[in-house]
Design a protein around this motif. Structure first.
Motif, short mmCIF file in Angstrom:
data_model
loop_
_atom_site.label_atom_id
_atom_site.label_comp_id
_atom_site.label_asym_id
_atom_site.label_seq_id
_atom_site.Cartn_x
_atom_site.Cartn_y
_atom_site.Cartn_z
N MET A 1 -24.26 -20.52 38.87
CA MET A 1 -23.55 -19.29 38.60
C MET A 1 -24.33 -18.14 39.23
SD MET A 1 -22.68 -17.35 34.99
CE MET A 1 -21.77 -18.71 34.33
N GLN A 5 -21.47 -13.20 38.57
CA GLN A 5 -20.64 -13.95 37.61
C GLN A 5 -21.24 -13.87 36.21
OE1 GLN A 5 -20.66 -17.70 39.79
NE2 GLN A 5 -18.42 -17.67 39.80
N GLU A 9 -19.40 -12.34 33.03
CA GLU A 9 -19.18 -13.10 31.80
C GLU A 9 -19.65 -12.32 30.58
OE1 GLU A 9 -20.54 -17.12 29.45
OE2 GLU A 9 -20.62 -17.17 31.65
N VAL A 81 -15.62 -17.40 35.14
CA VAL A 81 -15.39 -16.27 36.03
C VAL A 81 -15.43 -16.74 37.47
CG1 VAL A 81 -16.23 -14.01 36.78
CG2 VAL A 81 -16.52 -14.71 34.39
N ASN A 82 -14.47 -16.24 38.27
CA ASN A 82 -14.46 -16.51 39.70
C ASN A 82 -13.88 -15.28 40.39
OD1 ASN A 82 -14.32 -17.44 42.30
ND2 ASN A 82 -13.34 -19.38 41.78
N ALA A 86 -10.77 -14.29 35.66
CA ALA A 86 -11.55 -15.03 34.67
C ALA A 86 -10.60 -15.60 33.64
CB ALA A 86 -12.57 -14.12 34.00
#
Length: 145
Positions: A1, A5, A9, A81-82, A86
């Protein structure tokens, strides 16, 4: 990650904590800050789909009116998350004392899709559901996680 990200988050988790606080306080103005204007919600009550943040806020208004005292809990929260999207999912408990004086509470399954819009994570789609007993066709509200 990635670091970004991880930061996103944490931001989303803080937003969900703020939503929990707003629901417990029955603070509709604070709840409003969570939703994208064009939200699509598959909420627990009819119809099958609620379009727009206003429709979602009408549902929360009903909840706030029915309950004299309200509690809200989020359990087993997962946030993925991307980029600017998310997904968060959990089991949530709505409970409290109704205006009638009766106590009530039940767990729901909750999934929320967040979009980062103008730097803020907002819920663009959510789905709330409860399990169904297929033999009776009734919702099962007495399950515990």
């Amino acid at each position: 990650m990635s670091t970004e990200q991880a930061v996103d988050e944490v931001d989303i988790r803080e937003r969900i904590d703020a939503l929990v606080d707003a629901v417990r306080a029955k603070d509709l103005a604070a709840v409003r800050t969570m939703f994208a204007p064009n939200l699509v919600s598959f909420d627990i009550e009819p119809p099958l789909r609620h379009l727009g943040a206003g429709a979602k806020l009408q549902n929360w208004t009903k909840v706030f009116t029915v309950y004299a005292e309200l509690d809200y809990e989020v359990r087993d929260l997962t946030v993925l998350v991307n980029g600017d999207l998310a997904v968060a999912y959990a089991v949530n408990r709505l409970s409290g004392t109704l205006q009638s004086g009766d106590r009530t509470g039940y767990w729901v399954r909750w999934t929320a899709c967040f979009r980062k819009l103008d730097g803020a994570w907002l819920i663009a789609h959510d789905q709330i559901s409860v399990p169904t007993d297929f033999a009776t066709g009734r919702s099962v509200l007495d399950l515990e996680p």
